[in-house]
Scaffold this motif. Structure first.
Motif, PDB file in Angstrom:
ATOM      1  N   ASP A 149       3.463   1.956   4.456  1.00 35.92           N
ATOM      2  CA  ASP A 149       4.125   1.570   3.208  1.00 35.92           C
ATOM      3  C   ASP A 149       5.625   1.800   3.329  1.00 35.92           C
ATOM      4  OD1 ASP A 149       1.933   0.730   1.719  1.00 35.92           O
ATOM      5  OD2 ASP A 149       1.636   2.658   0.731  1.00 35.92           O
ATOM      6  N   GLU A 173       4.118  -1.434  -6.732  1.00 35.68           N
ATOM      7  CA  GLU A 173       3.447  -0.328  -7.415  1.00 35.68           C
ATOM      8  C   GLU A 173       4.339   0.909  -7.420  1.00 35.68           C
ATOM      9  OE1 GLU A 173      -1.135  -0.114  -6.522  1.00 35.68           O
ATOM     10  OE2 GLU A 173      -0.004  -0.573  -4.681  1.00 35.68           O
ATOM     11  N   GLN A 220       6.349  -1.439  -1.350  1.00 31.93           N
ATOM     12  CA  GLN A 220       6.601  -2.868  -1.141  1.00 31.93           C
ATOM     13  C   GLN A 220       5.754  -3.767  -2.032  1.00 31.93           C
ATOM     14  OE1 GLN A 220       5.046  -0.871   1.065  1.00 31.93           O
ATOM     15  NE2 GLN A 220       3.064  -1.838   1.356  1.00 31.93           N
ATOM     16  N   THR A 221       4.644  -3.273  -2.543  1.00 28.72           N
ATOM     17  CA  THR A 221       3.783  -4.059  -3.432  1.00 28.72           C
ATOM     18  C   THR A 221       4.302  -4.093  -4.862  1.00 28.72           C
ATOM     19  OG1 THR A 221       2.461  -2.107  -3.967  1.00 28.72           O
ATOM     20  CG2 THR A 221       1.719  -3.472  -2.091  1.00 28.72           C
TER      21      THR A 221
END
Length: 153
Positions: free
Chosen positions: A103, A138, A135-136
């Motif tokens: 991540d 979240e 990166q998402t």
């Protein structure tokens, strides 16, 4: 959003000032170092076979490691360099989502309080809200950090 890597003094830390960190990718070495340093060898963090059967399907980063990475991202922004006398604690800390090896995390910081201290004429209290995302998109960390910042001479 401030991108200055210059130290900021108490007088510079206006409520609403924001900073954005560089990104940082979480590695196997981060997991191992944190386990070794903290003495926390919990299998959700250190045992690939065990954690594959667990709730996340793979190893997750330690919650405290997520906080520690966030403090490193504060440092990378530069505004605390040579001007912070002390980290004084937090009012809250939330770690809603796990981080995994691979991540990439990044943080945003906002000054939410600046307060004179009757007990100090050389420094003042600054509270900074921190939000770290991966990166998402979240959020993996949210919390405030209380610092004692030097005043300009």
């Amino acid at each position: 959003m401030a991108y200055s890597y210059e130290p900021h003094y108490f007088e510079d830390m206006e409520v609403g000032t924001t900073f954005e960190s560089a990104g940082r990718t979480i590695t196997e070495a981060d997991f191992v170092f944190h386990s070794a340093f903290a003495g926390d060898w919990t299998e959700l963090h250190t045992n690939k076979e065990y954690s594959e059967e667990g709730p996340f399907g793979r190893r997750i980063g330690h919650g405290p490691m997520t906080f520690i990475v966030t403090t490193g991202l504060v440092q990378r922004c530069g505004f605390v360099e040579r001007t912070v006398i002390a980290f004084l604690g937090m009012n809250y800390m939330d770690i809603e989502n796990p981080i995994f090896i691979g991540d990439t995390v990044q943080a945003e910081f906002e000054v939410t309080e600046r307060r004179e201290l009757a007990s100090r004429d050389d420094a003042g209290l600054v509270v900074i809200d921190a939000h770290t995302t991966k990166q998402t998109g979240e959020e993996v960390f949210a919390g405030d950090m209380k610092f004692l910042f030097k005043r300009r001479e």
